[in-house]
Design a protein around this motif. Structure first.
Motif, PDB file in Angstrom:
ATOM      1  N   VAL A 107      14.917  78.633 124.290  1.00  0.00           N
ATOM      2  CA  VAL A 107      15.509  77.319 124.241  1.00  0.00           C
ATOM      3  C   VAL A 107      16.036  76.633 125.776  1.00  0.00           C
ATOM      4  O   VAL A 107      16.413  75.749 125.553  1.00  0.00           O
ATOM      5  CB  VAL A 107      16.298  77.049 123.238  1.00  0.00           C
ATOM      6  N   GLY A 108      15.696  77.111 126.688  1.00  0.00           N
ATOM      7  CA  GLY A 108      15.916  76.715 127.861  1.00  0.00           C
ATOM      8  C   GLY A 108      17.506  76.622 128.308  1.00  0.00           C
ATOM      9  O   GLY A 108      18.245  77.018 127.492  1.00  0.00           O
ATOM     10  N   ASP A 109      17.898  75.985 129.233  1.00  0.00           N
ATOM     11  CA  ASP A 109      19.371  75.637 129.422  1.00  0.00           C
ATOM     12  C   ASP A 109      19.680  74.623 128.973  1.00  0.00           C
ATOM     13  O   ASP A 109      18.985  73.467 128.655  1.00  0.00           O
ATOM     14  CB  ASP A 109      19.274  75.534 131.072  1.00  0.00           C
ATOM     15  N   PRO A 110      20.872  74.620 128.692  1.00  0.00           N
ATOM     16  CA  PRO A 110      21.497  72.864 128.216  1.00  0.00           C
ATOM     17  C   PRO A 110      21.468  71.966 128.989  1.00  0.00           C
ATOM     18  O   PRO A 110      21.516  72.361 130.275  1.00  0.00           O
ATOM     19  CB  PRO A 110      23.073  73.658 128.024  1.00  0.00           C
TER      20      PRO A 110
ATOM     21  N   ARG B 286      14.499  71.011 124.371  1.00  0.00           N
ATOM     22  CA  ARG B 286      14.586  72.363 124.058  1.00  0.00           C
ATOM     23  C   ARG B 286      14.226  72.746 122.857  1.00  0.00           C
ATOM     24  O   ARG B 286      14.133  73.761 122.421  1.00  0.00           O
ATOM     25  CB  ARG B 286      16.230  72.839 124.132  1.00  0.00           C
TER      26      ARG B 286
ATOM     27  N   LEU C 175      22.960  80.440 125.286  1.00  0.00           N
ATOM     28  CA  LEU C 175      22.542  81.068 126.696  1.00  0.00           C
ATOM     29  C   LEU C 175      22.938  82.581 126.576  1.00  0.00           C
ATOM     30  O   LEU C 175      22.298  83.408 126.964  1.00  0.00           O
ATOM     31  CB  LEU C 175      23.508  80.364 127.785  1.00  0.00           C
TER      32      LEU C 175
ATOM     33  N   GLN D 230      20.197  84.394 125.214  1.00  0.00           N
ATOM     34  CA  GLN D 230      18.909  84.507 126.046  1.00  0.00           C
ATOM     35  C   GLN D 230      19.581  85.719 127.142  1.00  0.00           C
ATOM     36  O   GLN D 230      18.787  86.721 127.608  1.00  0.00           O
ATOM     37  CB  GLN D 230      18.883  83.553 126.925  1.00  0.00           C
TER      38      GLN D 230
END
Lengths: 318, 325
Positions: A267-270, A285, B188, B191
């Motif tokens: 989902v990638g970075d915020p 995301r 995060l 991940q």
């Protein structure tokens, strides 16, 4: 009639240095939040850092001015009222926040600090003793200083200070996040007891889904300053509709080795709140995003007891 | 191979000649390709144990007993310089505050390349190429460009990934992650946990994962060691520990979790608080908070037998005369 009601509440902050003749950039930390809190209920507000949940907590208490929006308590306007009206209102709503040690004055005894709000409002000081007893701090404990207390006891003092004015609403911003598990359980139990005994209403802000799930009646999920989903607790956790709610629930580590996450979160970075994406804030995301999501921000639509802001959730929620 | 810690004891000298022991006889084993989670509440000695293993104890603290066996040698007793050389080559650490752990005036790529050079003795160009590869490996988008950037240009999550790239440069045998994901958001965090697991599997690293979060333990560990007041309370495979905790403290911790009791009912609590390390009770340190405590518990500190240190789990040992009061 609902109890505490916020309509289109918004608050922006400036970012970066504004150059001479240059217009400063600003972004919305809270961008049009509409919510209601019913009497005696706990509304959980969850989201990741920078989603605006703490800003929202401060807006609800009038600790920072709002750019726009309306806030009413039992139908009475609370924003932009006179100083005297504001004081009376302020007694009814109190804040409890995470950093208990930072919230207390190291040079004042516990009792003096709990009496302080009573002084300010010109009320008899015996309320402090009642508040201290309500949170389980008895006798000589009240004459101690903050450095003599443990983390859990400090949090009790902060709660007692909020209770001294006999408020109706407590806004709790990450009240148990800094505590160890066994102490966290004590404070969560205390909060639930106090709610039952005094008929308090709570706005419970936290990033910890398991605590929010335990204590809340309803839960609102925030992303980039907006509510993306809001539903009764059991509905939200059993059947999350917004893709972000699903990601959040899936990512929260569950204390059960037999339910390890099977799928990887890609989902990638915020996002940077100061530079939010166009369209739906979650689209970069979102595994389900389509063209429409990149162009237009979805509105928060109500269906039955739930509200969701997603183009892909069709009525009646499929 | 891996790393074996036997009866580790850490002593901190305080002013006026007093001393406290934050770690009191800890034994554990981290195996290649496996993750051992070290859990416990604040002040239980989990971080101090890690610092001792990593050779990063603060100035007043020292290893006062026990061994840290690695590659057939004892890191605790060999000459300091030799131990640090072994650690620099084979034992890497990642801590909670990634941004503070990076050098603000060097580019991310330079810092990772430096670690490669130190560990592998590679040339400048080789190290730079390896640094970019590692940054890509930890999921940093566009690693060639990102390698030229500085910590302040990175988000917290990106810095944490850079720290992991730095830690795994040169394929260390042991990775110590001390609350490495605590400051991160849950998405995060998930991940980073996945990343550490991937690297563990592909590089065959032994991972010592320190956390206070039992949810994370359940999600990422193979084995779990629970610490209380500087001692090991229980050590077990993760599935067993969560399904059938044996030590009363582990039982208390697990039942205090929201969700363990069902919603909207009271949470189970452990009464009292952790004793301060300079005022430990005699006998089992958990006895004052334990419902099962007996006279024996208040008298004799239990040692670990079959993975648990509790008089009420195994037949009580024969009481012997105490050497230390």
């Amino acid at each position: 009639m609902s109890y505490l009601e916020a309509t289109d509440l918004a608050r922006s902050y400036q970012v970066g240095r504004a150059g001479f003749l240059r217009k400063p950039r600003s972004f919305f930390a809270v961008d049009g939040v509409t919510l209601t809190l019913n009497k005696g209920e706990t509304l959980g507000i969850v989201g990741e850092s920078g989603c605006g949940k703490s800003t929202l907590a401060r807006l609800l208490l009038g600790l920072i001015p709002a750019d726009r929006g309306v806030l009413t308590l039992q139908g009475q306007q609370t924003l932009g009222v006179s100083e005297t009206e504001w004081r009376a209102l302020r007694r009814r709503m109190q804040l409890v926040y995470q950093d208990a040690a930072g919230a207390l004055d190291p040079r004042m005894s516990v009792r003096t600090q709990v009496e302080e709000p009573l002084h300010i409002h010109g009320l008899p000081l015996d309320g402090a003793e009642r508040a201290l007893q309500a949170v389980g701090l008895f006798g000589a404990m009240a004459d101690r200083y903050p450095h003599e207390l443990s983390g859990g006891q400090l949090q009790r003092v902060v709660i007692a200070r909020a209770l001294a004015l006999e408020p109706e609403i407590l806004v709790l911003d990450e009240p148990v996040s800094a505590l160890d598990v066994s102490i966290q359980a004590q404070i969560v139990n205390l909060l639930m007891d106090l709610q039952r005994d005094f008929g308090l209403s709570y706005v419970f802000v936290s990033h910890d889904l398991s605590v929010v799930r335990h204590i809340s009646n309803r839960v609102a999920v925030m992303y980039l300053g907006r509510i993306v989903e809001d539903a009764p607790r059991d509905q939200l956790f059993a059947d999350p509709k917004h893709p972000y709610t699903r990601v959040l629930i899936d990512a929260a580590p569950k204390p059960d080795p037999s339910t390890r996450r099977a799928i990887r979160l890609e989902v990638g970075d915020p996002p940077n709140p100061a530079d939010p994406p166009a369209g739906c804030g979650f689209h970069p995301r979102c595994p389900l995003a389509v063209d429409h999501c990149r162009k237009e921000a979805p509105e928060l639509r109500r269906v039955a007891e739930r509200r969701v802001a997603c183009h892909l959730v069709s009525e009646p929620f499929g | 191979m891996g790393l074996t810690v036997n009866n580790l004891e850490v002593t901190i000298e305080r002013r006026r000649g007093t001393a406290v022991r934050p770690v009191r006889g800890v034994s554990l084993r981290v195996e290649p390709g496996r993750t051992l989670a070290l859990v416990g509440e604040s002040g239980c000695g989990k971080s101090m144990s890690c610092l001792a293993i990593a050779g990063l104890l603060p100035r007043r603290a020292r290893i006062s007993a026990g061994s840290i066996e690695f590659e057939g040698a004892d890191l605790a007793t060999m000459p300091e310089a030799q131990a640090q050389k072994l650690r620099r080559r084979h034992v890497a650490s990642v801590f909670q505050d990634a941004t503070g752990g990076l050098n603000p005036v060097r580019s991310i790529g330079w810092q990772v390349a430096e670690a490669v050079r130190l560990r592998e003795g590679a040339t400048r160009a080789e190290a730079d190429r390896e640094a970019i590869r590692l940054l890509g490996r930890v999921g940093l988008p566009d690693p060639e460009r990102r390698a030229r950037e500085y910590p302040h240009q990175f988000s917290g999550g990106m810095n944490q990934r850079a720290m992991i790239a730095l830690a795994v440069a040169g394929n260390p045998r042991v990775l110590i992650a001390d609350e490495a994901t605590t400051a991160l958001d849950v998405t995060l965090q998930a991940q980073i946990i996945d990343l550490i697991s991937d690297l563990r599997d592909s590089l065959g690293m032994a991972v010592l994962f320190v956390t206070h979060d039992l949810g994370l333990v359940a999600q990422s560990a193979d084995d779990v060691a629970v610490m209380y007041a500087g001692r090991m309370a229980e050590i077990a495979p993760v599935a067993r520990l969560f399904a059938a905790p044996r030590h009363p403290y582990t039982q208390g911790l697990l039942s205090a979790l929201p969700g363990a009791t069902g919603q909207s009912v009271r949470l189970t609590t452990i009464d009292g608080t952790v004793p301060p390390i300079d005022a430990l009770p005699q006998g089992c340190a958990f006895a004052p908070r334990c419902g099962k405590a007996s006279a024996l518990c208040r008298d004799v500190d239990p040692t670990v037998h079959a993975g648990v240190a509790c008089h009420h789990v195994l037949p009580a040992p024969v009481k012997t005369k105490r050497v230390f009061a």
